[in-house]
Design an enzyme around this catalytic site. Structure first.
Site, PDB file in Angstrom:
ATOM      1  N   ARG A  10       0.754  -1.085   0.026  1.00  0.00           N
ATOM      2  CA  ARG A  10      -0.030  -0.055  -0.168  1.00  0.00           C
ATOM      3  C   ARG A  10       0.858   1.295  -0.037  1.00  0.00           C
ATOM      4  O   ARG A  10       0.488   2.141  -0.343  1.00  0.00           O
ATOM      5  CB  ARG A  10      -0.978   0.021   1.164  1.00  0.00           C
ATOM      6  CG  ARG A  10      -0.194   0.105   2.529  1.00  0.00           C
ATOM      7  CD  ARG A  10      -1.066   0.316   3.563  1.00  0.00           C
ATOM      8  NE  ARG A  10      -0.648   0.161   4.828  1.00  0.00           N
ATOM      9  CZ  ARG A  10      -1.001   0.709   6.218  1.00  0.00           C
ATOM     10  NH1 ARG A  10      -2.145   1.185   6.254  1.00  0.00           N
ATOM     11  NH2 ARG A  10      -0.327   0.768   7.331  1.00  0.00           N
ATOM     12  N   SER A  37      -5.390   4.667   6.145  1.00  0.00           N
ATOM     13  CA  SER A  37      -4.985   3.017   5.662  1.00  0.00           C
ATOM     14  C   SER A  37      -4.867   2.819   4.298  1.00  0.00           C
ATOM     15  O   SER A  37      -3.872   1.872   4.062  1.00  0.00           O
ATOM     16  CB  SER A  37      -6.170   2.292   6.028  1.00  0.00           C
ATOM     17  OG  SER A  37      -6.661   2.387   7.704  1.00  0.00           O
ATOM     18  N   GLU A  58     -19.063   3.194  -0.359  1.00  0.00           N
ATOM     19  CA  GLU A  58     -18.137   2.587  -1.507  1.00  0.00           C
ATOM     20  C   GLU A  58     -19.231   2.500  -2.811  1.00  0.00           C
ATOM     21  O   GLU A  58     -18.640   2.695  -3.661  1.00  0.00           O
ATOM     22  CB  GLU A  58     -18.071   1.249  -0.989  1.00  0.00           C
ATOM     23  CG  GLU A  58     -16.942   0.803   0.171  1.00  0.00           C
ATOM     24  CD  GLU A  58     -17.634   1.248   1.546  1.00  0.00           C
ATOM     25  OE1 GLU A  58     -16.662   1.053   2.388  1.00  0.00           O
ATOM     26  OE2 GLU A  58     -18.742   1.408   1.582  1.00  0.00           O
ATOM     27  N   PHE A  83     -14.503  -4.266   0.557  1.00  0.00           N
ATOM     28  CA  PHE A  83     -15.505  -3.649   0.281  1.00  0.00           C
ATOM     29  C   PHE A  83     -15.422  -2.990  -1.302  1.00  0.00           C
ATOM     30  O   PHE A  83     -16.360  -2.897  -1.777  1.00  0.00           O
ATOM     31  CB  PHE A  83     -15.530  -2.261   1.090  1.00  0.00           C
ATOM     32  CG  PHE A  83     -15.785  -2.586   2.673  1.00  0.00           C
ATOM     33  CD1 PHE A  83     -16.589  -3.584   3.212  1.00  0.00           C
ATOM     34  CD2 PHE A  83     -14.706  -2.082   3.619  1.00  0.00           C
ATOM     35  CE1 PHE A  83     -16.735  -3.736   4.429  1.00  0.00           C
ATOM     36  CE2 PHE A  83     -14.751  -2.327   4.867  1.00  0.00           C
ATOM     37  CZ  PHE A  83     -15.890  -3.198   5.489  1.00  0.00           C
ATOM     38  N   ASP A 113      -7.860  -5.668  11.400  1.00  0.00           N
ATOM     39  CA  ASP A 113      -9.237  -5.051  11.319  1.00  0.00           C
ATOM     40  C   ASP A 113     -10.322  -6.194  11.708  1.00  0.00           C
ATOM     41  O   ASP A 113     -11.335  -5.706  11.726  1.00  0.00           O
ATOM     42  CB  ASP A 113      -9.341  -4.305  10.372  1.00  0.00           C
ATOM     43  CG  ASP A 113      -8.627  -3.010  10.441  1.00  0.00           C
ATOM     44  OD1 ASP A 113      -7.750  -2.821  11.377  1.00  0.00           O
ATOM     45  OD2 ASP A 113      -8.733  -2.076   9.506  1.00  0.00           O
ATOM     46  N   ARG A 163      -1.467  -4.361   3.713  1.00  0.00           N
ATOM     47  CA  ARG A 163      -1.487  -3.445   4.849  1.00  0.00           C
ATOM     48  C   ARG A 163      -0.276  -3.578   5.475  1.00  0.00           C
ATOM     49  O   ARG A 163       0.379  -2.668   5.892  1.00  0.00           O
ATOM     50  CB  ARG A 163      -2.734  -3.408   5.835  1.00  0.00           C
ATOM     51  CG  ARG A 163      -2.616  -2.534   6.731  1.00  0.00           C
ATOM     52  CD  ARG A 163      -4.046  -2.259   7.599  1.00  0.00           C
ATOM     53  NE  ARG A 163      -4.057  -1.180   8.567  1.00  0.00           N
ATOM     54  CZ  ARG A 163      -4.932  -1.018   9.261  1.00  0.00           C
ATOM     55  NH1 ARG A 163      -6.008  -1.195   8.693  1.00  0.00           N
ATOM     56  NH2 ARG A 163      -4.726   0.207  10.052  1.00  0.00           N
TER      57      ARG A 163
END
Length: 301
Positions: A10, A37, A58, A83, A113, A163
């Site tokens: 990322r 994030s 989204e 998402f 998460d 991540r």
């Protein structure tokens, strides 16, 4: 693998999207309110006129991006992978892929998460939608190169990022082409085909196999659609055995793409290694992968 510091893919996206935005004012970021994030904060700060935050919406973000694309813009919709693929799926199909608009979707996998945020179905689901290109880079440098290519090619593209920090595999001067796998090492007994975070695991597994007298070729199949069928066919003919490994459900993803192609064109034994039709779990990324057996030992076995 490189001895450089560990870094999440990322971070590569965040760095490259700023460079692209400065070069081309038509490149926009459509943020789903998780810029911290998804590493779009620097883009927002440096290019505020090219940044739109639609909030935690989204599906609306997908629609906004589609509208922008009809006006000649190149929007990157960025959110968590679960998402950006599943919640947005109908909008991606109807509003982006059906009219074949120039929209890019970036999805981040956030292990810490919780199980609800784990995306293990995204690669397989989006691979089934016509006009969609599906990419999962293996490290920071390959991410930067593939994000740039995604911006330069026309059409819908989905890119999945990590991540958590992972090892750097490639030097800055290594080039990548969407739809063309990268051979990391040669081998004559078996081919390990990996993408994303599992490329480093494939390299580790190949070293263990070498100690057991097994010569393993390693391919980074960063693009699972379009699949590099030429290199897959070559690998099958030259070794006669394939192991795929992925940080995703083996149903529909990288392993499925390889198995589908070879079953019709050059049948050889194919073992699909990855998440075996389960939901995600909560926990730190390395521990979650170990819980699924998605590690070097699993590949060796």
């Amino acid at each position: 693998m490189s001895d450089k510091k560990m870094i999440a893919t990322r971070e590569g996206f965040g760095k490259e999207i700023v460079a692209l935005g400065k070069e081309n004012p038509d490149i926009l970021v459509v943020d789903i309110d998780i810029g911290k994030s998804c590493k779009t904060g620097e883009f927002r700060k440096e290019l505020p006129d090219q940044y739109i935050n639609v909030g935690i919406a989204e599906q609306n973000g997908a629609g906004v991006a589609a509208g922008l694309a009809t006006c000649g813009k190149i929007p990157f919709v960025v959110t968590y992978a679960v998402f950006g693929s599943l919640r947005m799926c109908e909008m991606i199909r109807q509003e982006i892929c059906y009219p074949n608009l120039n929209v890019k979707i970036g999805g981040v996998t956030p292990a810490n998460d919780g199980a609800s945020h784990q995306a293990i179905e995204d690669m397989g689901v989006l691979r089934t939608i016509p006009n969609m290109t599906v990419i999962m880079p293996a490290d920071y440098n390959s991410t930067r190169k593939l994000v740039r290519q995604a911006a330069e090619v026309y059409g819908p593209v989905y890119l999945r990022f990590t991540r958590d920090a992972i090892p750097q595999i490639y030097d800055e001067d290594v080039e990548f082409t969407i739809g063309k796998a990268h051979q990391i090492q040669d081998g004559k007994d078996v081919v390990i085909i990996a993408n994303g975070d599992t490329v480093r695991l494939a390299i580790e597994a190949a070293k263990v196999l070498e100690g057991k007298g097994i010569s393993a070729r390693v391919l980074d199949m960063h693009t699972i659609k379009p699949l590099d069928t030429e290199l897959v066919l070559k690998a099958a003919k030259e070794t006669g055995a394939i192991v795929t490994t992925e940080e995703a459900n083996v149903l529909g993803g990288l392993g499925a793409a390889v198995a589908e192609y070879l079953s019709e064109n050059y049948p050889v034994p194919v073992v699909r290694h990855g998440v075996n039709d389960e939901f995600g779990r909560s926990g730190k990324a390395p521990l979650v992968l170990d819980a699924y057996g998605v590690n070097a030992d699993g590949i060796v076995a």
